[in-house]
Design a protein around this motif. Sequence first.
Motif, short mmCIF file in Angstrom:
data_model
loop_
_atom_site.label_atom_id
_atom_site.label_comp_id
_atom_site.label_asym_id
_atom_site.label_seq_id
_atom_site.Cartn_x
_atom_site.Cartn_y
_atom_site.Cartn_z
N TRP A 83 42.07 28.33 35.72
CA TRP A 83 42.52 28.38 37.12
C TRP A 83 42.86 29.83 37.46
O TRP A 83 43.97 30.29 37.24
CB TRP A 83 43.75 27.49 37.33
CG TRP A 83 43.51 26.07 36.92
CD1 TRP A 83 43.78 25.50 35.72
CD2 TRP A 83 42.91 25.05 37.72
NE1 TRP A 83 43.40 24.18 35.71
CE2 TRP A 83 42.87 23.87 36.92
CE3 TRP A 83 42.43 25.00 39.04
CZ2 TRP A 83 42.35 22.68 37.41
CZ3 TRP A 83 41.92 23.80 39.51
CH2 TRP A 83 41.88 22.67 38.70
N LEU A 84 41.90 30.57 37.99
CA LEU A 84 42.10 31.99 38.24
C LEU A 84 42.83 32.19 39.58
O LEU A 84 42.32 31.77 40.63
CB LEU A 84 40.75 32.72 38.27
CG LEU A 84 39.87 32.56 37.02
CD1 LEU A 84 38.65 33.46 37.13
CD2 LEU A 84 40.65 32.87 35.75
N PRO A 85 43.99 32.85 39.57
CA PRO A 85 44.80 32.98 40.80
C PRO A 85 44.47 34.21 41.62
O PRO A 85 45.37 34.95 42.05
CB PRO A 85 46.22 33.06 40.22
CG PRO A 85 46.04 33.81 38.94
CD PRO A 85 44.70 33.37 38.38
N PHE A 86 43.19 34.47 41.84
CA PHE A 86 42.78 35.67 42.58
C PHE A 86 41.82 35.28 43.69
O PHE A 86 41.05 34.32 43.56
CB PHE A 86 42.11 36.68 41.64
CG PHE A 86 42.97 37.09 40.47
CD1 PHE A 86 44.04 37.96 40.65
CD2 PHE A 86 42.73 36.58 39.20
CE1 PHE A 86 44.84 38.33 39.58
CE2 PHE A 86 43.53 36.93 38.12
CZ PHE A 86 44.58 37.81 38.31
N ASP A 108 36.52 23.76 30.77
CA ASP A 108 35.54 23.80 31.86
C ASP A 108 34.97 25.22 31.96
O ASP A 108 35.27 25.96 32.90
CB ASP A 108 36.19 23.38 33.16
CG ASP A 108 35.19 23.29 34.31
OD1 ASP A 108 33.97 23.33 34.04
OD2 ASP A 108 35.63 23.19 35.47
N LEU A 109 34.14 25.59 30.99
CA LEU A 109 33.59 26.94 31.00
C LEU A 109 32.67 27.19 32.19
O LEU A 109 32.75 28.26 32.81
CB LEU A 109 32.88 27.22 29.68
CG LEU A 109 32.47 28.67 29.41
CD1 LEU A 109 33.63 29.62 29.60
CD2 LEU A 109 31.90 28.81 28.00
N PRO A 110 31.81 26.25 32.58
CA PRO A 110 31.01 26.48 33.80
C PRO A 110 31.89 26.72 35.02
O PRO A 110 31.59 27.60 35.85
CB PRO A 110 30.18 25.19 33.94
CG PRO A 110 30.08 24.66 32.55
CD PRO A 110 31.40 24.98 31.91
N GLY A 111 32.98 25.97 35.14
CA GLY A 111 33.88 26.16 36.27
C GLY A 111 34.56 27.52 36.24
O GLY A 111 34.71 28.18 37.28
#
Length: 292
Positions: free
Chosen positions: A101-104, A123-126
Motif C-alpha cells: 500500500w504505497l502512500p504516495f 500482491d506483487l502485480p498490484g
Amino acid sequence: MAHISVMETPVIFDRHVVRLHRDRASAGMERVRPILSAAAERLLDRLDDTTHRFSHALDIGGRGVVAPLLRARGMEVIATDISPALCAGESGPSVCMDEEWLPFGAGTFDLVVANLSLHWVNDLPGTLAQIRNILRPDGLFLASMPILPTLAELRQALTAAEHDLLGGASVRVSPFPGLRDCAALLQRAGFALPVADSDVLELAYRSPFALLRDLRDAGETNALAQRHRACPPASLFPAALARLPRDEDGNVAMPLHMAVMTGWAPAETQPRPLRPGQFTTPLEDALRHGEQ
C-alpha cells in the motif's frame, strides 16, 4: 441480479511476521551490509547505462544501503520500509509503510529503486502497478529480486532431514519466482520497455550455521503464512546443514541469483515499435543487401 466475483490475492506471506523479522534484524543488519551493498551497487550501476538524470527517488526497503548511494548521485531520496526500527535507522527522510500500500500520489518520483525487498509481497502485480503510478512519465523503476535457484540446496536439505526425522516435511524456505516470471510481471504492470535479466552474487560460508545467521540478520527467515508453527526438533537444523554440499575448500557455496528488473513509466517521447506495414524497407531487400 448478476453476481460479480472478485479474485482475492492469495496470502502467501504473513506480513506481520515480515515486519517483526525486519524489526529484529535491525540490530544485526550491519553484519550483512557487505552483501546488501554489493547487490545495491550492481543494481545502481544500471543508472550509468542511461543519459537520464533523476532528481526525486524512492527507496523501497533499502535497509540503510540504497538511499545513501542515491544521495551521493545528487538525488533527493525518501527511504521506506515496513519496519519502524529500520526506518528509524535511516540517515535521511524515511516513511514506514507496507509495500503493498504505497502512500504516495501519482507522479511523485522519477526513480523508484527496490533492492532485494519485494519478494515478501503477496500482491506483487498490484505493488508494481502502484509503483508505475507514482512514477512521473518516463520515470524509471529499478529493482533486484531473488530468483530460482537461490537457496535450492538449503530447501532440499531441510525437506530431506525433516522427512527422515518426522516422516513428513513442511515448507521452511520462501518460494522464489523465475526470471521469466519477473519479465512477465513488468509487462502486466504496464511498464514500457520492460527488461529482466539475471545476475549472480557468489557467496560461500565456512560454516553452514553462518548462512542461517546471515538470513536472520537480513530479516530473511521464514514468514510463510502456512509455515509450521510448532518448534522443530533440536536436531533438524544440524541434520539438514550436514547435508549441504561443500566445495573443494570445504565451504558451503550459496550463490544469490537475482533478477535485475527495469521498466519505464509510459511517456509520449519514448520510442515505440513500428506496427506491421510501417516498415520502409522490405525484408527481402534487406536480406539481399546483406548477402551482397
